[in-house]
Scaffold this motif. Structure first.
Motif, mmCIF file in Angstrom:
data_model
loop_
_atom_site.group_PDB
_atom_site.id
_atom_site.type_symbol
_atom_site.label_atom_id
_atom_site.label_comp_id
_atom_site.label_asym_id
_atom_site.label_seq_id
_atom_site.Cartn_x
_atom_site.Cartn_y
_atom_site.Cartn_z
ATOM 1 N N TRP A 32 8.701 1.762 -9.650
ATOM 2 C CA TRP A 32 8.519 1.187 -8.324
ATOM 3 C C TRP A 32 9.339 -0.074 -8.168
ATOM 4 O O TRP A 32 9.707 -0.449 -7.032
ATOM 5 C CB TRP A 32 7.040 0.870 -8.084
ATOM 6 C CG TRP A 32 6.469 -0.147 -9.035
ATOM 7 C CD1 TRP A 32 5.868 0.101 -10.234
ATOM 8 C CD2 TRP A 32 6.448 -1.569 -8.863
ATOM 9 N NE1 TRP A 32 5.485 -1.077 -10.832
ATOM 10 C CE2 TRP A 32 5.823 -2.115 -10.008
ATOM 11 C CE3 TRP A 32 6.891 -2.429 -7.869
ATOM 12 C CZ2 TRP A 32 5.640 -3.490 -10.179
ATOM 13 C CZ3 TRP A 32 6.714 -3.799 -8.028
ATOM 14 C CH2 TRP A 32 6.089 -4.314 -9.172
ATOM 15 N N ALA A 57 -0.503 -1.526 -9.724
ATOM 16 C CA ALA A 57 -1.643 -2.281 -10.247
ATOM 17 C C ALA A 57 -1.639 -2.294 -11.775
ATOM 18 O O ALA A 57 -1.858 -3.335 -12.407
ATOM 19 C CB ALA A 57 -2.955 -1.687 -9.722
ATOM 20 N N ILE A 93 -3.696 -4.939 -5.210
ATOM 21 C CA ILE A 93 -2.432 -4.505 -4.608
ATOM 22 C C ILE A 93 -2.619 -4.228 -3.121
ATOM 23 O O ILE A 93 -1.745 -4.556 -2.298
ATOM 24 C CB ILE A 93 -1.892 -3.255 -5.326
ATOM 25 C CG1 ILE A 93 -1.733 -3.543 -6.828
ATOM 26 C CG2 ILE A 93 -0.559 -2.825 -4.732
ATOM 27 C CD1 ILE A 93 -0.872 -4.755 -7.142
ATOM 28 N N GLN A 94 -3.755 -3.634 -2.745
ATOM 29 C CA GLN A 94 -4.028 -3.444 -1.326
ATOM 30 C C GLN A 94 -4.108 -4.787 -0.607
ATOM 31 O O GLN A 94 -3.663 -4.923 0.541
ATOM 32 C CB GLN A 94 -5.326 -2.665 -1.145
ATOM 33 C CG GLN A 94 -5.211 -1.194 -1.543
ATOM 34 C CD GLN A 94 -6.536 -0.478 -1.536
ATOM 35 O OE1 GLN A 94 -7.593 -1.084 -1.765
ATOM 36 N NE2 GLN A 94 -6.513 0.826 -1.290
ATOM 37 N N VAL A 106 -6.420 -1.854 -8.022
ATOM 38 C CA VAL A 106 -5.968 -1.245 -6.768
ATOM 39 C C VAL A 106 -6.310 -2.151 -5.594
ATOM 40 O O VAL A 106 -5.519 -2.329 -4.665
ATOM 41 C CB VAL A 106 -6.612 0.147 -6.600
ATOM 42 C CG1 VAL A 106 -6.391 0.676 -5.185
ATOM 43 C CG2 VAL A 106 -6.049 1.120 -7.627
ATOM 44 N N ILE A 120 -0.562 -5.933 0.136
ATOM 45 C CA ILE A 120 -0.009 -5.239 1.300
ATOM 46 C C ILE A 120 -0.591 -5.841 2.585
ATOM 47 O O ILE A 120 0.127 -6.093 3.562
ATOM 48 C CB ILE A 120 -0.312 -3.733 1.224
ATOM 49 C CG1 ILE A 120 0.365 -3.116 -0.001
ATOM 50 C CG2 ILE A 120 0.146 -3.020 2.491
ATOM 51 C CD1 ILE A 120 0.002 -1.657 -0.247
ATOM 52 N N MET A 132 5.014 1.551 -0.715
ATOM 53 C CA MET A 132 4.211 1.410 -1.921
ATOM 54 C C MET A 132 2.818 1.996 -1.808
ATOM 55 O O MET A 132 2.042 1.954 -2.758
ATOM 56 C CB MET A 132 4.107 -0.072 -2.314
ATOM 57 C CG MET A 132 5.367 -0.641 -2.950
ATOM 58 S SD MET A 132 5.731 0.085 -4.580
ATOM 59 C CE MET A 132 7.032 1.232 -4.161
ATOM 60 N N ASN A 133 2.479 2.551 -0.641
ATOM 61 C CA ASN A 133 1.137 3.115 -0.481
ATOM 62 C C ASN A 133 0.862 4.255 -1.454
ATOM 63 O O ASN A 133 -0.282 4.479 -1.851
ATOM 64 C CB ASN A 133 0.947 3.606 0.957
ATOM 65 C CG ASN A 133 0.747 2.458 1.927
ATOM 66 O OD1 ASN A 133 0.338 1.379 1.539
ATOM 67 N ND2 ASN A 133 1.047 2.686 3.180
ATOM 68 N N ILE A 175 0.266 2.635 -5.416
ATOM 69 C CA ILE A 175 -0.610 1.479 -5.619
ATOM 70 C C ILE A 175 -1.181 1.449 -7.031
ATOM 71 O O ILE A 175 -1.205 0.396 -7.700
ATOM 72 C CB ILE A 175 -1.742 1.487 -4.568
ATOM 73 C CG1 ILE A 175 -1.169 1.146 -3.192
ATOM 74 C CG2 ILE A 175 -2.836 0.505 -4.944
ATOM 75 C CD1 ILE A 175 -2.189 1.206 -2.075
#
Length: 573
Positions: free
Chosen positions: A199, A72, A82-83, A79, A86, A64-65, A68
Motif C-alpha cells: 500500500w 493497520a 486507520i478509519q 482498523v 481517513i 485505502m478503503n 485498511i
C-alpha cells in the motif's frame, strides 16, 4: 506473500526512500518557488494539470478503503485507528477549505496551487514511510488535508482564468469527472497495490504524480492576487470551528447515533454527542455568516462576501453540488459493500465491477459540452438527476438473494451518466455567477459544500443501512422457531446497538467460535443474508428520495450557457 514478508518489504523500501527525502522535498520546493518564467501552455496541458490534481485529491478518499486491515497491521495500529485517519483527512479538508480559497485570492491562485502541491507531496511521502499511526496521521490526515484545502479552490479559479465562459462547461466537466473517476477506480488501485506490492507504493506514486503536476502547472496562466492583502482571522476561525464540528458530528453519527445515543455509546444529557456537535457547528456557521456581514458593512475585506449568498445562480449551483455529492458518495459507500461483503468478491474484482460507472461518467462529461454546447444547463442537470434517481431505483429493485455482481452494471452506467451530466454543467454555473476575481472564494465555498454533501451521504447511507439491518436481523431471529428463546433474548440484548455488516464467511467463523448449534448457525446465516439486502435497499431508497428532492431545486440553474462579454476568449496561457 505472507504478512511477515509484507512487513519486511516496506521496511526496506522505507529506508531507501527516506534517504532520498531531502532531494524530493527540495525538488518540490524549487518547483513551487517559481524559478524560470513560465512558457505559454496549451488548453490540453492546463486541463491535464488541473484534472490530474483533482484526481489526486479524490483518490485518497477511496484508495485505502480496501486495504485498511493491511495498513493497520503495517503501522502497528487497529482498523479503527486507520478509519480515524481517513475521517481526519476529510475533516481537515472541510475545515480549511474556505480559508484555503481566501489564501489563493491573496497570494495568487497558481502560487496557492503549487504550494498546496508541495505540502500534499510532502504529506504523501511522509505517509509512504510512516512507521506508526502518529506519522501516518501527520502525513495523510494533516499535511495532505492542508494541501488539498489550498489546491481545490485554486483549481476552480484557474479553470475560470484559462478558459473562456463558453469553454468552461467542458473544462469543469473533465476536472470534476477526474475526481469522480478517482473514487471509482480507487479500490482497484488500492487492491492491486496491496495484493502485489505494498500500500505504501500508492503514496509513493502520489509523490511522482505531484511532481508531474507541478511541472505542468508552471506553464498555466495565473489568476492574479487581489489588491488588498488581508484576511479575516476571526471569520477564518469561526468557519474552521463551525465546519469542523459539523462534519465531525456527521462522521461520528454512525458510531454514536444521530440523536438518540446508541446502547453502548456516549451521551450528553441523554442525547448523542453527534447531535450536539452538529448543532454547535451549525450555530457557529450562523455566527460566521453574521460576522462576515458585519465585516463587509465596516468596509473591511470579509473571508466570504455575504452578497454571494444572495446570488440565485450561485446558490442554485452550490445546492446541486451538495445533492450530487450526497448521492454520489452514498452510492460509492454501498456498492463496494454489496460486492465485497455480501457477494464476497476480492478487492480487484470489486474495482473491476465498479468501472462501468467511470465509462459513462467520462463520456457524459466530455461529450455533452462538445456535442451540445448550447444545451440548457437546467435541462442537462435535471436529466442528470433523473439518471441518478433511475440508477438508485434499478439497483434497489435488482438486489436479490440469488443475484450476482452483474446486477450492478446497468445501475452504475445510469449513475455514471447522471454524474457526468452534472459535472459538465455545475462548475461553470457556479463560477460564471461571479466575477473572475471571486472565483477562488467561490472555489472554497464550493468545495466545502461538496465535502459536507459527501460526509452526510456516507454517514446517512451507513446509518440507515445498519439500522434496517439490525431491525431485520433481530426480527428474523425472533420469528424463527428453530432458535431457542435463550438465544433470542441474548441476541436482542447484545445486538440492539447495531448488527455489523458481516459476510457469510465471517459470521460462520464467529458462530463456530461461539459454539453455536447447526440450527442456530443456519438461522443466523439466513437472517444475515436477508438483513444485508434489506439494509442496502433501505439506504438506496434514501438516496433515491434525496435525488428526487434535488429536482425541486433545479429551477435555480440557468437555462442559457454562459458566454464571455463580447465573445472575447479568456487567456490561454
Amino acid at each position: 506473500m505472507g504478512a511477515q514478508g509484507r512487513r519486511r518489504g516496506p521496511e526496506g523500501r522505507r529506508g531507501r526512500v527516506a534517504a532520498g527525502r531531502p532531494r524530493v522535498a527540495g525538488m518540490l520546493a524549487r518547483m513551487a518557488s517559481g524559478g524560470t518564467p513560465p512558457r505559454p501552455t496549451s488548453p490540453r496541458t492546463t486541463l491535464l494539470a488541473l484534472a490530474s490534481a483533482q484526481f489526486l485529491m479524490a483518490l485518497d478518499s477511496s484508495v485505502m478503503n480496501v486495504s485498511i486491515a493491511t495498513v493497520a497491521q503495517d503501522v502497528g495500529s487497529t482498523v479503527t485507528g486507520i478509519q480515524g485517519a481517513i475521517t481526519a483527512y476529510t475533516l481537515v479538508m472541510a475545515m480549511f477549505m474556505i480559508p484555503g480559497g481566501k489564501v489563493g485570492a491573496l497570494i495568487g491562485r497558481k502560487r496557492a496551487f503549487m504550494i498546496g502541491g508541495v505540502v500534499y507531496g510532502c504529506g504523501s511521502f511522509t505517509t509512504a514511510i510512516a512507521p506508526n499511526l502518529t506519522v501516518l496521521l501527520l502525513g495523510w490526515s494533516f499535511l495532505e488535508g492542508i494541501g488539498a484545502a489550498l489546491i481545490l479552490p485554486a483549481i476552480v479559479a484557474l479553470v475560470a482564468q484559462n478558459f473562456a465562459p463558453e469553454r468552461r462547461p467542458a473544462a469543469y466537466g473533465l476536472v470534476t469527472a477526474a475526481g469522480a473517476v478517482a473514487i471509482a477506480v480507487g479500490p482497484l488501485i488500492g487492491g492491486l497495490a496491496t495484493t502485489y506490492f505494498s500500500w505504501r507504493w500508492v503514496f509513493a506514486g502520489e509523490v511522482v504524480l505531484v511532481i508531474v503536476i507541478l511541472l505542468l502547472s508552471r506553464r498555466v496562466a495565473d489568476a492574479p492576487a487581489e489588491a488588498r492583502p488581508s484576511i479575516d482571522l476571526v471569520g477564518a476561525l469561526l468557519s474552521v470551528l463551525g465546519l469542523g464540528l459539523f462534519v465531525f458530528g456527521v462522521l461520528r453519527s454512525g458510531v454514536w447515533g444521530w440523536f438518540l445515543p446508541k446502547a453502548d455509546g456516549p451521551s450528553w444529557l441523554g442525547i448523542s454527542p453527534a447531535a450536539w456537535l452538529i448543532g454547535a457547528g451549525l450555530f457557529l456557521v450562523w455566527v460566521f455568516l453574521g460576522w462576515e456581514r458585519r465585516v463587509a458593512r465596516s468596509g473591511r475585506e470579509p473571508l466570504v462576501d455575504p452578497g454571494l449568498m444572495g446570488n440565485r445562480q450561485l446558490t442554485g449551483g452550490l445546492t446541486m453540488f451538495f445533492f450530487q455529492y450526497l448521492v454520489q458518495m452514498g452510492v460509492f459507500f454501498l456498492v463496494p459493500l454489496y460486492l465485497s461483503v455480501a457477494l464476497g468478491l476480492s478487492a480487484l474484482s470489486t474495482g473491476v465491477h465498479i468501472l462501468p460507472l467511470s465509462v459513462t461518467l467520462m463520456a457524459a462529461a466530455v461529450l455533452i459540452p462538445k456535442l451540445l454546447p448550447n444545451a440548457s444547463p437546467r435541462r442537462v442537470v435535471r436529466l442528470g438527476v433523473l439518471a441518478l434517481l433511475a440508477g438508485a431505483v434499478v439497483l434497489m429493485a435488482a438486489l436479490d438473494l440469488d443475484a450476482g455482481p452483474e446486477i450492478v452494471t446497468l445501475p452504475l452506467l445510469l449513475i455514471g451518466l447522471g454524474m457526468g451530466a452534472l459535472a459538465s454543467q455545475l462548475g461553470s454555473v457556479t463560477v460564471s455567477a461571479v466575477p473572475n476575481e471571486r472565483s477562488a472564494e467561490v472555489g472554497g465555498v464550493q468545495n466545502s459544500v461538496t465535502n459536507l454533501g459527501a460526509s452526510i451521504g456516507t454517514a446517512l447511507a451507513g446509518s440507515v443501512m445498519l439500522a434496517v439491518l439490525t431491525t431485520s436481523f433481530l426480527t428474523s431471529i425472533e420469528q424463527n422457531p428453530a432458535v431457542p428463546d435463550t438465544v433470542k433474548t441474548q441476541a436482542s440484548a447484545q445486538l440492539q446497538s447495531g448488527v455489523p455488516f458481516l459476510s457469510d464467511a465471517d459470521l460462520k467463523a464467529a458462530l463456530d467460535q461461539a459454539g453455536a448449534s447447526p440450527q442456530v448457525s443456519e438461522a443466523a446465516l439466513e437472517a444475515n443474508a436477508k438483513a444485508r439486502l434489506d439494509g442496502l435497499r433501505a439506504a438506496l431508497g434514501i438516496l433515491a428520495v434525496t435525488a428526487l428532492l434535488a429536482l425541486f431545486f433545479t429551477h435555480r440553474i440557468p437555462t442559457v450557457q454562459p458566454r464571455s462579454p463580447g465573445g472575447a476568449p479568456a487567456p490561454q496561457g
